[in-house]
Design a protein around this motif. Structure first.
Motif, PDB file in Angstrom:
ATOM      1  N   SER A 103      28.043  21.479  30.795  1.00 36.93           N
ATOM      2  CA  SER A 103      27.859  20.944  32.141  1.00 36.93           C
ATOM      3  C   SER A 103      27.001  21.878  32.988  1.00 36.93           C
ATOM      4  CB  SER A 103      29.225  20.733  32.802  1.00 36.93           C
ATOM      5  OG  SER A 103      29.097  20.304  34.132  1.00 36.93           O
ATOM      6  N   THR A 104      27.208  23.191  32.844  1.00 36.76           N
ATOM      7  CA  THR A 104      26.422  24.171  33.599  1.00 36.76           C
ATOM      8  C   THR A 104      24.971  24.178  33.131  1.00 36.76           C
ATOM      9  OG1 THR A 104      28.412  25.539  33.850  1.00 36.76           O
ATOM     10  CG2 THR A 104      26.301  26.596  34.268  1.00 36.76           C
ATOM     11  N   GLU A 106      23.375  21.662  31.742  1.00 40.89           N
ATOM     12  CA  GLU A 106      22.763  20.413  32.204  1.00 40.89           C
ATOM     13  C   GLU A 106      22.366  20.512  33.681  1.00 40.89           C
ATOM     14  OE1 GLU A 106      25.687  17.465  31.392  1.00 40.89           O
ATOM     15  OE2 GLU A 106      25.138  17.258  29.267  1.00 40.89           O
ATOM     16  N   ALA A 107      23.234  21.111  34.489  1.00 39.15           N
ATOM     17  CA  ALA A 107      22.934  21.237  35.910  1.00 39.15           C
ATOM     18  C   ALA A 107      21.719  22.119  36.146  1.00 39.15           C
ATOM     19  CB  ALA A 107      24.150  21.797  36.660  1.00 39.15           C
ATOM     20  N   LEU A 108      21.594  23.197  35.367  1.00 42.06           N
ATOM     21  CA  LEU A 108      20.424  24.065  35.502  1.00 42.06           C
ATOM     22  C   LEU A 108      19.170  23.323  35.060  1.00 42.06           C
ATOM     23  CD1 LEU A 108      19.262  26.823  36.205  1.00 42.06           C
ATOM     24  CD2 LEU A 108      19.781  27.571  33.868  1.00 42.06           C
ATOM     25  N   GLY A 109      19.273  22.528  34.004  1.00 36.77           N
ATOM     26  CA  GLY A 109      18.138  21.745  33.559  1.00 36.77           C
ATOM     27  C   GLY A 109      17.676  20.743  34.606  1.00 36.77           C
ATOM     28  N   ILE A 110      18.614  20.119  35.296  1.00 33.35           N
ATOM     29  CA  ILE A 110      18.273  19.168  36.353  1.00 33.35           C
ATOM     30  C   ILE A 110      17.592  19.894  37.513  1.00 33.35           C
ATOM     31  CG2 ILE A 110      19.265  17.655  38.117  1.00 33.35           C
ATOM     32  CD1 ILE A 110      21.361  16.845  36.011  1.00 33.35           C
ATOM     33  N   ALA A 111      18.100  21.082  37.851  1.00 35.39           N
ATOM     34  CA  ALA A 111      17.470  21.874  38.918  1.00 35.39           C
ATOM     35  C   ALA A 111      16.044  22.245  38.533  1.00 35.39           C
ATOM     36  CB  ALA A 111      18.292  23.130  39.198  1.00 35.39           C
ATOM     37  N   THR A 178      25.535  35.238  35.470  1.00 36.93           N
ATOM     38  CA  THR A 178      25.291  35.743  34.121  1.00 36.93           C
ATOM     39  C   THR A 178      26.242  35.114  33.109  1.00 36.93           C
ATOM     40  OG1 THR A 178      26.782  37.621  34.333  1.00 36.93           O
ATOM     41  CG2 THR A 178      24.509  37.971  35.036  1.00 36.93           C
ATOM     42  N   CYS A 179      26.661  33.898  33.358  1.00 37.38           N
ATOM     43  CA  CYS A 179      27.636  33.259  32.468  1.00 37.38           C
ATOM     44  C   CYS A 179      26.989  32.524  31.306  1.00 37.38           C
ATOM     45  CB  CYS A 179      28.533  32.311  33.253  1.00 37.38           C
ATOM     46  SG  CYS A 179      27.652  30.990  34.123  1.00 37.38           S
ATOM     47  N   LEU A 180      25.642  32.450  31.262  1.00 39.90           N
ATOM     48  CA  LEU A 180      24.957  31.757  30.183  1.00 39.90           C
ATOM     49  C   LEU A 180      24.167  32.745  29.333  1.00 39.90           C
ATOM     50  CD1 LEU A 180      23.579  28.640  32.118  1.00 39.90           C
ATOM     51  CD2 LEU A 180      25.672  28.795  30.745  1.00 39.90           C
ATOM     52  N   SER A 181      24.125  32.496  28.044  1.00 35.74           N
ATOM     53  CA  SER A 181      23.353  33.333  27.131  1.00 35.74           C
ATOM     54  C   SER A 181      21.880  32.958  27.201  1.00 35.74           C
ATOM     55  CB  SER A 181      23.858  33.148  25.703  1.00 35.74           C
ATOM     56  OG  SER A 181      23.564  31.824  25.254  1.00 35.74           O
ATOM     57  N   SER A 182      21.033  33.775  26.586  1.00 33.71           N
ATOM     58  CA  SER A 182      19.611  33.472  26.538  1.00 33.71           C
ATOM     59  C   SER A 182      19.363  32.142  25.824  1.00 33.71           C
ATOM     60  CB  SER A 182      18.860  34.595  25.818  1.00 33.71           C
ATOM     61  OG  SER A 182      17.485  34.280  25.684  1.00 33.71           O
ATOM     62  N   SER A 205      20.355  22.848  43.002  1.00 31.11           N
ATOM     63  CA  SER A 205      20.806  24.229  42.813  1.00 31.11           C
ATOM     64  C   SER A 205      22.260  24.394  43.253  1.00 31.11           C
ATOM     65  CB  SER A 205      19.902  25.192  43.576  1.00 31.11           C
ATOM     66  OG  SER A 205      19.989  24.988  44.970  1.00 31.11           O
ATOM     67  N   ARG A 206      22.676  23.650  44.263  1.00 32.70           N
ATOM     68  CA  ARG A 206      24.077  23.725  44.704  1.00 32.70           C
ATOM     69  C   ARG A 206      25.014  23.214  43.615  1.00 32.70           C
ATOM     70  NH1 ARG A 206      21.713  22.235  49.707  1.00 32.70           N
ATOM     71  NH2 ARG A 206      22.212  20.033  49.423  1.00 32.70           N
ATOM     72  N   THR A 207      24.601  22.164  42.924  1.00 30.31           N
ATOM     73  CA  THR A 207      25.418  21.649  41.824  1.00 30.31           C
ATOM     74  C   THR A 207      25.532  22.686  40.711  1.00 30.31           C
ATOM     75  OG1 THR A 207      24.766  19.369  42.306  1.00 30.31           O
ATOM     76  CG2 THR A 207      25.642  19.817  40.097  1.00 30.31           C
ATOM     77  N   PHE A 208      24.419  23.324  40.376  1.00 28.42           N
ATOM     78  CA  PHE A 208      24.444  24.364  39.350  1.00 28.42           C
ATOM     79  C   PHE A 208      25.385  25.496  39.732  1.00 28.42           C
ATOM     80  CE2 PHE A 208      22.730  28.591  38.283  1.00 28.42           C
ATOM     81  CZ  PHE A 208      23.065  28.607  36.930  1.00 28.42           C
ATOM     82  N   LEU A 209      25.304  25.953  40.959  1.00 23.23           N
ATOM     83  CA  LEU A 209      26.171  27.051  41.398  1.00 23.23           C
ATOM     84  C   LEU A 209      27.640  26.666  41.315  1.00 23.23           C
ATOM     85  CD1 LEU A 209      24.365  28.698  44.439  1.00 23.23           C
ATOM     86  CD2 LEU A 209      25.007  29.775  42.279  1.00 23.23           C
ATOM     87  N   SER A 210      27.959  25.458  41.732  1.00 14.24           N
ATOM     88  CA  SER A 210      29.341  24.993  41.685  1.00 14.24           C
ATOM     89  C   SER A 210      29.866  24.987  40.256  1.00 14.24           C
ATOM     90  CB  SER A 210      29.436  23.595  42.294  1.00 14.24           C
ATOM     91  OG  SER A 210      30.742  23.071  42.160  1.00 14.24           O
ATOM     92  N   ARG A 211      29.054  24.497  39.325  1.00 17.40           N
ATOM     93  CA  ARG A 211      29.498  24.413  37.930  1.00 17.40           C
ATOM     94  C   ARG A 211      29.573  25.794  37.284  1.00 17.40           C
ATOM     95  NH1 ARG A 211      26.556  18.869  35.688  1.00 17.40           N
ATOM     96  NH2 ARG A 211      27.346  17.514  37.359  1.00 17.40           N
ATOM     97  N   SER A 212      28.652  26.668  37.627  1.00 19.29           N
ATOM     98  CA  SER A 212      28.710  28.019  37.058  1.00 19.29           C
ATOM     99  C   SER A 212      29.937  28.769  37.567  1.00 19.29           C
ATOM    100  CB  SER A 212      27.419  28.789  37.368  1.00 19.29           C
ATOM    101  OG  SER A 212      27.289  29.048  38.754  1.00 19.29           O
TER     102      SER A 212
END
Length: 243
Positions: A103-104, A106-111, A178-182, A205-212
């Motif tokens: 989910s995190t 995907e949110a970064l990809g959408i951003a 820093t919760c995602l790997s390379s 970006s707000r959605t990404f932050l919330s999910r992270s």
């Protein structure tokens, strides 16, 4: 006033104005839904996480914590909460974390598709220097990134924030994620060897932050007591720790 019928399910404790609070079926504590994970029963009778809170059926709410979800499986809280025999896989805690990661990502990809992400050390450095703190929502480092690059970008972020405080008295806090790997950053951004990225301000970006933050809370709530507060490793401005 709290409604007490089926307190752990969707029609459980909430305010009269909005459905923003639920009771954890394990701890029995009433928390904001942002600190909980909703679970539903699939047609097969299997308990599944409803990360986005959109799946049909009655929902059982569990504190967003790996240990708490594992305890719910071990002590049969799902069958008791749903008041029927259901199957909760022994791997449910791991499966839930995998869905939170996806989910995190995907949110970064959408951003990124919305033009709200820049990646690569030099581009992130430029975004910090030229656009300043007000145009950024978060600084991202791969969890397996080299310490030197992380240290340099974090130091630059601190310098910019210090200047911002002197100019207007506001102490802005730039989340460091820093919760995602390379590999996971590569997947989100559609390019190889992503170690550093910056998220620009915007709805995506707000959605990404919330999910992270939910992912960090799930991983660290038990050890670092982050449930009920901003996720320590994604929003701690004073320590500048990576998430």
């Amino acid at each position: 006033m709290l409604a007490m019928a089926d307190p752990e399910l969707d029609n459980g404790p909430r305010t009269e104005k909005s459905a923003t609070m639920r009771m954890c079926a394990v701890s029995r504590e009433v928390r904001p839904i942002a600190e909980l994970i909703r679970f539903v029963v699939a047609p097969s009778g299997e308990v599944v996480p409803d990360i986005k809170r959109k799946l049909p059926g009655r929902g059982l709410w569990i504190t967003a914590s790996r240990q708490t979800v594992a305890e719910a499986v071990r002590r049969h809280h799902f069958s008791r909460g749903f008041k029927t025999s259901v199957r909760a896989a022994p791997t449910l805690a791991d499966d839930t974390e995998a869905l939170l990661v996806r989910s995190t990502v995907e949110a970064l990809g959408i951003a990124a598709k919305a033009g709200q992400v820049v990646s690569g050390f030099s581009k992130v450095e430029s975004a910090l220097s030229q656009q300043g703190r007000s145009a950024l929502s978060a600084l991202i480092h791969a969890s397996d990134g080299a310490a030197d690059g992380i240290r340099k970008l974090d130091a630059l972020a601190r310098q910019i924030e210090a200047g911002k405080r002197q100019s207007d008295g506001q102490p802005p806090a730039l989340p460091i994620v820093t919760c995602l790997s390379s590999e996971e950053l590569d997947l989100a951004l559609g390019r190889a060897n992503v170690i550093h990225a910056a998220v620009l301000a915007g709805p995506a970006s707000r959605t990404f932050l919330s999910r992270s933050q939910t992912l960090v809370r799930y991983r660290l709530a038990d050890a670092d007591k982050t449930v009920g507060t901003a996720a320590k490793n994604s929003n701690d401005h004073s320590k500048q720790h990576p998430t």
